[in-house]
Design an enzyme around this catalytic site. Structure first.
Site, mmCIF file in Angstrom:
data_model
loop_
_atom_site.group_PDB
_atom_site.id
_atom_site.type_symbol
_atom_site.label_atom_id
_atom_site.label_comp_id
_atom_site.label_asym_id
_atom_site.label_seq_id
_atom_site.Cartn_x
_atom_site.Cartn_y
_atom_site.Cartn_z
ATOM 1 N N GLY A 17 -6.301 8.285 5.855
ATOM 2 C CA GLY A 17 -5.515 9.766 6.311
ATOM 3 C C GLY A 17 -6.081 10.606 4.968
ATOM 4 C CB ILE A 18 -4.737 10.492 1.411
ATOM 5 C CG1 ILE A 18 -3.340 10.909 1.702
ATOM 6 C CG2 ILE A 18 -5.328 11.259 0.151
ATOM 7 C CD1 ILE A 18 -2.519 10.045 0.847
ATOM 8 C CG ASP A 37 -12.815 3.368 4.361
ATOM 9 O OD1 ASP A 37 -11.837 4.258 4.016
ATOM 10 O OD2 ASP A 37 -12.438 2.119 4.635
ATOM 11 C CG ASP A 65 -14.140 -4.693 -0.925
ATOM 12 O OD1 ASP A 65 -13.290 -4.333 -1.719
ATOM 13 O OD2 ASP A 65 -13.818 -6.094 -0.879
ATOM 14 C CB VAL A 66 -13.373 -0.018 -4.285
ATOM 15 C CG1 VAL A 66 -13.676 1.271 -3.694
ATOM 16 C CG2 VAL A 66 -12.044 -0.354 -3.828
ATOM 17 C CG ASN A 92 -8.103 8.209 -1.208
ATOM 18 O OD1 ASN A 92 -6.932 8.718 -1.416
ATOM 19 N ND2 ASN A 92 -8.696 7.943 -0.006
ATOM 20 C CE1 TYR A 165 -0.311 1.352 -3.268
ATOM 21 C CE2 TYR A 165 2.043 2.209 -3.718
ATOM 22 C CZ TYR A 165 0.614 2.379 -3.370
ATOM 23 O OH TYR A 165 0.366 3.795 -3.168
ATOM 24 C CE LYS A 169 -2.741 3.399 -5.573
ATOM 25 N NZ LYS A 169 -3.694 3.938 -5.342
ATOM 26 N N PRO A 195 0.537 12.650 -3.616
ATOM 27 C CG PRO A 195 0.859 10.897 -1.533
ATOM 28 C CD PRO A 195 0.270 11.157 -2.951
HETATM 29 P P1 NAD Z 1 -5.111 4.933 4.504
HETATM 30 O O1 NAD Z 1 -4.572 3.368 4.944
HETATM 31 O O2 NAD Z 1 -4.971 5.991 5.448
HETATM 32 O O3 NAD Z 1 -6.553 4.891 3.870
HETATM 33 C C1 NAD Z 1 -6.803 4.266 2.582
HETATM 34 C C2 NAD Z 1 -8.327 3.788 3.128
HETATM 35 O O4 NAD Z 1 -8.847 2.878 2.060
HETATM 36 C C3 NAD Z 1 -8.690 3.197 4.291
HETATM 37 O O5 NAD Z 1 -9.613 3.786 5.157
HETATM 38 C C4 NAD Z 1 -9.162 1.874 3.851
HETATM 39 O O6 NAD Z 1 -9.929 1.198 5.049
HETATM 40 C C5 NAD Z 1 -9.628 2.007 2.660
HETATM 41 N N1 NAD Z 1 -9.809 0.957 1.903
HETATM 42 C C6 NAD Z 1 -8.760 -0.081 1.758
HETATM 43 N N2 NAD Z 1 -9.191 -0.992 0.946
HETATM 44 C C7 NAD Z 1 -10.589 -0.742 0.552
HETATM 45 C C8 NAD Z 1 -11.443 -1.360 -0.441
HETATM 46 N N3 NAD Z 1 -11.136 -2.613 -1.033
HETATM 47 N N4 NAD Z 1 -12.562 -0.724 -0.521
HETATM 48 C C9 NAD Z 1 -12.906 0.542 -0.014
HETATM 49 N N5 NAD Z 1 -11.997 1.091 0.668
HETATM 50 C C10 NAD Z 1 -10.999 0.425 1.083
HETATM 51 O O7 NAD Z 1 -3.871 5.118 3.202
HETATM 52 P P2 NAD Z 1 -3.882 6.817 2.667
HETATM 53 O O8 NAD Z 1 -2.267 7.014 2.873
HETATM 54 O O9 NAD Z 1 -5.044 7.629 3.063
HETATM 55 O O10 NAD Z 1 -4.159 6.414 1.146
HETATM 56 C C11 NAD Z 1 -5.043 6.891 0.179
HETATM 57 C C12 NAD Z 1 -4.559 6.590 -1.245
HETATM 58 O O11 NAD Z 1 -3.319 7.394 -1.247
HETATM 59 C C13 NAD Z 1 -4.181 5.255 -1.525
HETATM 60 O O12 NAD Z 1 -4.840 4.865 -2.829
HETATM 61 C C14 NAD Z 1 -2.584 4.905 -1.595
HETATM 62 O O13 NAD Z 1 -2.086 4.037 -2.409
HETATM 63 C C15 NAD Z 1 -2.110 6.472 -2.115
HETATM 64 N N6 NAD Z 1 -0.965 6.831 -1.796
HETATM 65 C C16 NAD Z 1 -0.444 6.937 -0.180
HETATM 66 C C17 NAD Z 1 0.898 7.186 -0.080
HETATM 67 C C18 NAD Z 1 1.138 7.218 1.196
HETATM 68 O O14 NAD Z 1 2.461 7.397 1.785
HETATM 69 N N7 NAD Z 1 0.523 7.041 2.341
HETATM 70 C C19 NAD Z 1 1.564 7.743 -1.023
HETATM 71 C C20 NAD Z 1 1.315 7.902 -2.286
HETATM 72 C C21 NAD Z 1 -0.109 7.193 -2.660
#
Ligand code: NAD
Length: 278
Positions: A17-18, A37, A65-66, A92, A165, A169, A195
């Site tokens: 999403g982000i 991704d 995979d990161v 991200n 988590y 972070k 965010p």
């Molecule tokens: P999301 O689940 O929509 O997207 C995360 C993406 O990361 C997914 O497409 C997933 O396939 C990919 N991913 C997961 N593990 C991976 C790996 N090992 N290697 C490569 N890709 C991988 O989540 P989001 O909300 O878009 O999150 C993005 C970032 O924002 C994350 O780091 C999350 O911790 C952070 N975040 C999210 C929120 C929230 O409420 N959504 C709040 C604060 C911070």
């Protein structure tokens, strides 16, 4: 038309999403983007959609995979093959509690659930991954004397509440502050973007009980990231920007002042009683 300010970026977790929201904002500025991704098919779909919307071929997908150092190195090499270099790394990709238990954001993971394997999963994606992405991209950035490292951490509230988590972070937040100091003066900046609260993406499973309508929109992350990638932010490092506090109606410098603060917790670091010099 590309300006001298257009760069090459890798966005990890670019299918999420982000990640998508940041990519959609960055393509507007003419940057070329690799969406890395673990779900390579999803990243390919997102890249194709953004290329179509933007009328460009400036976005491509990398499955990887990161948490695997070889994948981080391959992502940087593939991006350099496609676009010549890597100027910007947006760390991200993230691993959250919903991945262990769908209701894990509401009923937090317990100590009993934190097996070494579970603990390691969070840290390998959320801090080992960003570190290895940075290490893979750093030589080229050093050669060119220009680079952007943008790390997505989380709210301090979450860091102190949601284990492991939050701890993973917090490690990325602390690393961001320390690496910004290490790279100071090299032309490579390190900043954090968050965010500012729960954000409506698949990261938070419906079982969390949180109402998506009351969450932040992922596109709040676009404007601060776009500004950090510009020459206007050449001297901005070691900072943390809250997307939900960024007012896109203001000039970027004013929005940055309101949404920004030093990365980490430097006010607590100041409470150290002594630091003996040699
Ligand atoms: P999301 O689940 O929509 O997207 C995360 C993406 O990361 C997914 O497409 C997933 O396939 C990919 N991913 C997961 N593990 C991976 C790996 N090992 N290697 C490569 N890709 C991988 O989540 P989001 O909300 O878009 O999150 C993005 C970032 O924002 C994350 O780091 C999350 O911790 C952070 N975040 C999210 C929120 C929230 O409420 N959504 C709040 C604060 C911070």
């Amino acid at each position: 038309m590309e300006s001298a300010d257009t760069r090459v970026a890798i966005i990890t977790g670019g299918a999420g999403g982000i990640g998508q929201a940041m990519a959609r904002r960055m393509i507007v500025d003419g940057h070329r983007l690799a969406l890395m991704d673990i779900d390579g098919d999803a990243a390919a779909r997102v890249a194709a959609a953004i290329n179509q919307e933007a009328g460009t071929n400036g976005v491509f997908a990398i499955g990887g995979d990161v948490s695997q150092t070889a994948d981080c190195e391959r992502a940087v090499a593939q991006t350099a093959d496609a676009f010549g270099q890597v100027d910007i790394v947006v760390n991200n990709a993230g691993f959250g509690a919903s991945k262990i238990r769908p209701d894990g954001e509401k009923n937090l993971l317990t100590l009993e659930e934190l097996t070494p394997e579970v603990w390691h999963q969070f840290f390998s994606v959320n801090i080992d991954g960003p570190l290895q992405m940075i290490r893979a991209a750093l030589p080229g950035m050093r050669t060119r004397g220009w680079g952007r490292i943008i790390n997505v951490t989380t709210s301090f509230f979450t860091m102190l509440r949601n284990m492991p988590y939050g701890a993973s972070k917090a490690a990325l937040e602390a690393g961001s502050a320390a690496w910004a100091q290490e790279l100071d003066g090299t032309g490579i900046t390190v900043n954090v973007v968050v965010p500012g609260g729960p954000t409506d993406t698949p990261f938070i499973a419906p079982e969390s009980g949180l109402d998506p309508a009351k969450m932040l929109r992922p596109d709040v992350m676009g404007p601060p990231v776009a500004w950090l990638c510009s020459r206007d932010a050449d001297n901005v490092t070691g900072q943390r920007f809250i997307g939900g506090k960024w007012d896109p109606a203001l000039p970027d410098s004013e929005a940055a002042t309101i949404a920004g603060s030093p990365a980490g917790w430097p006010e607590l670091a100041a409470s150290t009683v002594i630091w003996p010099d040699d």
